[in-house]
Write a protein that holds these residues in place. Structure first.
Motif: not given
Length: 265
Positions: A206-210, A216-218, A240-247
Motif C-alpha cells: 500500500v502506498g506505491d501507486g500500483s 486499497s484506497l477504495v 487521516r487514514l485515507v489521507a495517509q495513503l497519498d503521503d
C-alpha cells in the motif's frame, strides 16, 4: 459497544455486501489488480477449449468471462452468493448460479477446472468446500485457488492503522473469515488427494501507486465508513487514514497473494 451492534452478520450483509455503494467500484479495481496474475496462473496448467469450468465467487465475472473464451467448446458455471454483477454475462457456454457454495452440490467428476479467488478465506466452512471441490473434479482435473494472507495489525508501524486493521480483523472474524488460511492451501490440497501441487506468491504494498494500491484506497474507504458507523473509528480518524495513503513517505507491506493448484489423479 456490544458485538451485536458492531460486527457484521455474514459476508453478504457485511462490509463487502453488494448493497454497499462503493462495492461495484471496489470489485472492478480488484479485477484490474489481480486479473493478469490469475490468467497467468490458470494458463500455466494448460487450459483446454473443451474444459468444463466452475468459478466460485465470480464477483463481477471477469474470470468467468475469460474462461468462456478460453473454453469456447466447453462450459463455465459461475457461482456467487449475490449474482447481481453477473447479470450482463450473456454467453452461450456460461451459466450463473446464485447461492452459497457451501450449500451447493455437483455430481462427482463434473468439472475439469475449479477456480476460486479471494473467496475461500471468507467461507466459514472453507475446508469442507475444498474437500467438496476435489470430489467435483474429473480425473486429471485441476483445482486453482488464489487467496490473501493479511499481515496482522502489529506488523504496521503506524498506530492509527493498527487500530484500523484491528477493526477490520474483528469484522472478518465475526463473519467467519480467516485471513491467515491461505498458507495452508498446498498441504490441504495434498491431504485431499491432489497431486502435481504448485504455488505462487506475490507481495502487495500500500502506498506505491500500483494497481493493488488503487484498489486499497477504495477498500480502505469502504471499511472505514463501516467502522465509523459502528463506533470503532471517528470521521476525523477516517480522513487521516485515507489521507495517509497519498503521503509520499507512506509505504506498507499489507498482504501476500498466494496461489495454490493441484490435479486430481
Amino acid at each position: 459497544m456490544g458485538n451485536d451492534v458492531v460486527l457484521a452478520a455474514d459476508y453478504s450483509t457485511g462490509v463487502l455486501s453488494k448493497d454497499t455503494p462503493t462495492e461495484y467500484e471496489r470489485i472492478h479495481l480488484l479485477q484490474d489488480w489481480i486479473d493478469p496474475e490469475t490468467r497467468e496462473v490458470i494458463s500455466k496448467i494448460g487450459v483446454q477449449p473443451g474444459w468444463r469450468c466452475l468459478e466460485i465467487g465470480a464477483g463481477a465475472g471477469s474470470v468467468a468471462n475469460w474462461l468462456a473464451d478460453e473454453c469456447a467448446q466447453g462450459s463455465v458455471t459461475a457461482v456467487d452468493i449475490d449474482a447481481r454483477y453477473l447479470n450482463d454475462l450473456n454467453r452461450p457456454n456460461l451459466r450463473v448460479l446464485e447461492g452459497d457454495i457451501g450449500a451447493m452440490s455437483f455430481e462427482p467428476g463434473s468439472f475439469d477446472l475449479i477456480h476460486a479467488r479471494l473467496t475461500f478465506c471468507h467461507l466459514p466452512n472453507r475446508n469442507e468446500v475444498l474437500a467438496d471441490a476435489v470430489r467435483w473434479l474429473a480425473p486429471g482435473g485441476w483445482l486453482v485457488i488464489g487467496d490473501l494472507f493479511s499481515f496482522p495489525e502489529e506488523f504496521s508501524t503506524y498506530e492509527l492503522r493498527r487500530r484500523f486493521l484491528s477493526g477490520m480483523a474483528k469484522l472478518y472474524q465475526a463473519q467467519g473469515s480467516d485471513m491467515a488460511w491461505a498458507p495452508t492451501m498446498p498441504s490441504r490440497m495434498g491431504q485431499e488427494g491432489l497431486r502435481t501441487i504448485g504455488t505462487r506468491m506475490m507481495a502487495n504494498n500500500v502506498g506505491d501507486g500500483s494497481a493493488y494500491d488503487r484498489f486499497s484506497l477504495v477498500n480502505t474507504r469502504q471499511h472505514c465508513v463501516y467502522l465509523v458507523e459502528r463506533g470503532l473509528l471517528t470521521m476525523e480518524e477516517m480522513d487521516r487514514l485515507v489521507a495517509q495513503l497519498d503521503d509520499p513517505t507512506f509505504l506498507e507491506l499489507r498482504t501476500i497473494t498466494i496461489y495454490a493448484w493441484g490435479q486430481r489423479p
